[in-house]
Enzyme design. Structure first.
Site, mmCIF file in Angstrom:
data_model
loop_
_atom_site.group_PDB
_atom_site.id
_atom_site.type_symbol
_atom_site.label_atom_id
_atom_site.label_comp_id
_atom_site.label_asym_id
_atom_site.label_seq_id
_atom_site.Cartn_x
_atom_site.Cartn_y
_atom_site.Cartn_z
ATOM 1 N N LYS A 281 -0.680 -20.292 -39.605
ATOM 2 C CA LYS A 281 0.267 -20.377 -38.487
ATOM 3 C C LYS A 281 1.255 -21.517 -38.725
ATOM 4 O O LYS A 281 0.925 -22.480 -39.421
ATOM 5 C CB LYS A 281 -0.499 -20.671 -37.187
ATOM 6 C CG LYS A 281 -1.252 -19.488 -36.615
ATOM 7 C CD LYS A 281 -1.936 -19.847 -35.313
ATOM 8 C CE LYS A 281 -2.708 -18.678 -34.744
ATOM 9 N NZ LYS A 281 -1.838 -17.561 -34.318
ATOM 10 N N ARG A 355 -9.819 -9.462 -33.534
ATOM 11 C CA ARG A 355 -10.342 -8.092 -33.579
ATOM 12 C C ARG A 355 -11.432 -7.958 -34.637
ATOM 13 O O ARG A 355 -12.314 -7.117 -34.515
ATOM 14 C CB ARG A 355 -9.180 -7.110 -33.803
ATOM 15 C CG ARG A 355 -8.455 -7.301 -35.104
ATOM 16 C CD ARG A 355 -7.051 -6.698 -35.101
ATOM 17 N NE ARG A 355 -6.070 -7.550 -34.421
ATOM 18 C CZ ARG A 355 -4.789 -7.256 -34.276
ATOM 19 N NH1 ARG A 355 -4.300 -6.118 -34.765
ATOM 20 N NH2 ARG A 355 -3.982 -8.084 -33.638
#
Ligand code: BES
Ligand code: MN
Ligand code: ZN
Length: 496
Positions: A281, A355
């Protein structure tokens, strides 16, 4: 932090009260009447003169602090808006204001008078509960890593005078429910606020175990990496692979119902820090990724509240905890992993890690034959684009479950909004090298994330809450405890 206590108090006339701070709800359309007129007279017109100045509108969310006398040291007028418009949402805002203003004040004791609102027993029970919840909520301050705690509230003892329309026992029950919910929310906030060098996957496991020791109907077990490897959880394990902190699958079993009764399951994303992994990130605001275990925190907070409320149902809480780090051992874009379900996943972006831990936790929870499964995750930045910070995204493969969560969110004013998981979106996940890839090809990022999870939840009724916009705030920075209020309300409704 000093523990606040809340009690029920009988108060025939507010003018006769003695309190360090008398909290008085005021409607816009009938500000001075009856009991308040008596009080005003006793205090030689202090209240009416304050109202005449016009500084206090009595709109919902407003308040005014007045000086009283020797017996009633302070008075806190709290706005309630129009009497015929005092609905659930307004009542909740009123309760919030009571909590916020009391926590900011100097009084150590307060008495909240609710009789003058003219509500019936059922409405009063709801309002007493909301006031208790909000007082506990407002009294929480983060102190854990400060050498000198600051802004500690002075408030220690609150009385709620609900009046004669509701029995003392019902008032007491509403107070303890409110406190249980408030404590569950604050537990989730504290876990969220703790820095990631303290709140690791093993720390979450420890917190869960200690919760298990506090409640007879709650048992906790933790699966380490070895056990998860044996179960074939290659997707979950791939996320923590780059980290020195071992991943943990935390299972909390609350048995409030009959032994054979099918449980309700709640499953939380517990990424204790999300760097993005090799798909690193950008730097700005990366610290906020310590909140990426907000789903896990809401599972622990909800289970705690459910146990304290002693709900007559069985609940299984599962937390998939891992730290997402780049390193020489980290998963790389293009790597293919095999999930516990047997389905393979091409990991095109290691930052779509939520996920990957959830899919294995969702497969695992199937062994409990759950009645319904709700997962909670700070899953996508895209849900903030869709819904901002007001509503959590609700995705579901079952309309009745979606409705139940929407309604629970409405009642608790911890709202969600339904989003689609139509088949048409699924093709974005097609992969040449595996059964699916872990990111979509463009657009509707929250939907494709939910579609990914849907491939692992076909055997049961399932809903997914994307709480990336609601579990924490950037300014003032901190965990909100959402969606604990919605989840507790949902489970309470399910327990009848
Ligand atoms: N934890 C983030 C989602 C998030 C973003 C939570 C902002 C709270 C605030 C999640 O793991 C993530 O990185 N998602 C990616 C998915 C993308 C790579 C498909 C995102 O939202 O950008
Ligand atoms: Mn991520
Ligand atoms: Zn994440």
């Amino acid at each position: 932090m000093p523990q606040i206590t809340i009690h029920s108090r009988k108060l025939d006339r507010i003018a006769d009260a003695s309190s360090a701070c008398l909290v008085i709800p005021v409607f816009e359309d009938s500000p001075i009447a009856d009991d308040l007129a008596q009080l005003d007279k006793k205090l030689s017109g202090t209240v009416s003169r304050a109202l005449d100045l016009g500084d206090f509108s009595a709109a919902v969310g407003t308040s005014a602090a007045l000086v009283g006398d020797q017996k009633i040291k302070r008075m806190l007028l709290i706005g309630c808006g129009k009497a015929d418009d005092f609905d659930n949402g307004k009542q909740k805002k009123f309760a919030e204001t009571v909590g916020r203003v009391l926590a900011a004040g100097k009084a150590q004791e307060a008495t909240v008078c609710l009789e003058r609102l003219g509500l019936d027993a059922k409405e009063l029970a709801g309002l007493v509960e909301a006031v208790a919840t909000e007082i506990v909520y407002a009294n929480y301050v983060y102190t854990r890593t400060l050498s000198k705690p600051k802004n500690l509230p002075k408030l220690a003892k609150v009385y709620i005078a609900a009046g004669s329309a509701i029995s003392a026992n019902k008032t007491k029950a509403a107070i303890s429910s409110g406190m249980a919910i408030g404590s569950g929310i604050n537990f989730a906030r504290e876990l969220g606020n703790l820095p990631a060098n303290i709140c690791t996957p093993r720390f979450l496991a420890k917190q869960a175990r200690s919760l298990g020791r506090q409640h007879a109907k709650l048992s906790v077990s933790v699966l380490g990496e070895k056990k998860m490897r044996e179960l074939g959880m290659g997707s979950l394990l791939s996320v923590g692979h780059g980290s020195d902190e071992p991943s943990q699958l935390i299972v909390l079993e609350y048995k409030g119902g009959k032994a054979k009764e099918q449980p309700y399951a709640i499953v939380g994303k517990g990424i204790t820090f999300d760097t993005g992994g090799i798909s690193l990130k950008p730097g700005p605001k990366m610290d906020e990724m310590k909140f990426d275990m907000g789903g896990a925190a809401s599972v622990l907070g909800t289970v705690r509240a459910v146990a304290e409320l002693n709900l007559p149902i069985n609940v299984v809480g599962v937390v998939a905890a891992a730290e997402n780090m780049p390193s020489g051992r980290a998963t790389k874009p293009g790597d293919v992993v095999t999930s516990m379900s047997g389905q393979t996943v091409e990991i095109l972006n290691t930052d779509a890690e939520g996920r990957l831990v959830l899919c294995d936790a969702l497969t695992y929870v199937g062994r409990y034959k759950p009645r319904e499964v709700v997962d909670i995750a700070t899953l996508t930045g895209a849900i903030i684009v869709s819904l901002g910070h007001e509503a959590s995204g609700i995705f579901a493969n079952d309309d009745d479950l979606a409705e139940a969560l929407l309604a629970a969110g409405q009642r608790s004013q911890d709202r969600g909004w339904r989003m689609p998981i139509w088949q048409e979106y699924q093709k974005q996940l097609d992969s040449k090298f595996a059964d699916m890839q872990n990111i979509g090809t463009g657009g509707a990022g929250s939907v494709t994330a939910a579609c990914f999870l849907a491939r692992f939840t076909e055997q049961y009724k399932w809903a997914h809450l994307d709480v990336a916009g609601t579990a924490f705030r950037s300014a003032p920075k901190g965990a909100t405890g959402r969606p604990v209020p919605m989840l507790v309300e949902y489970l309470r409704a399910r327990s009848g």
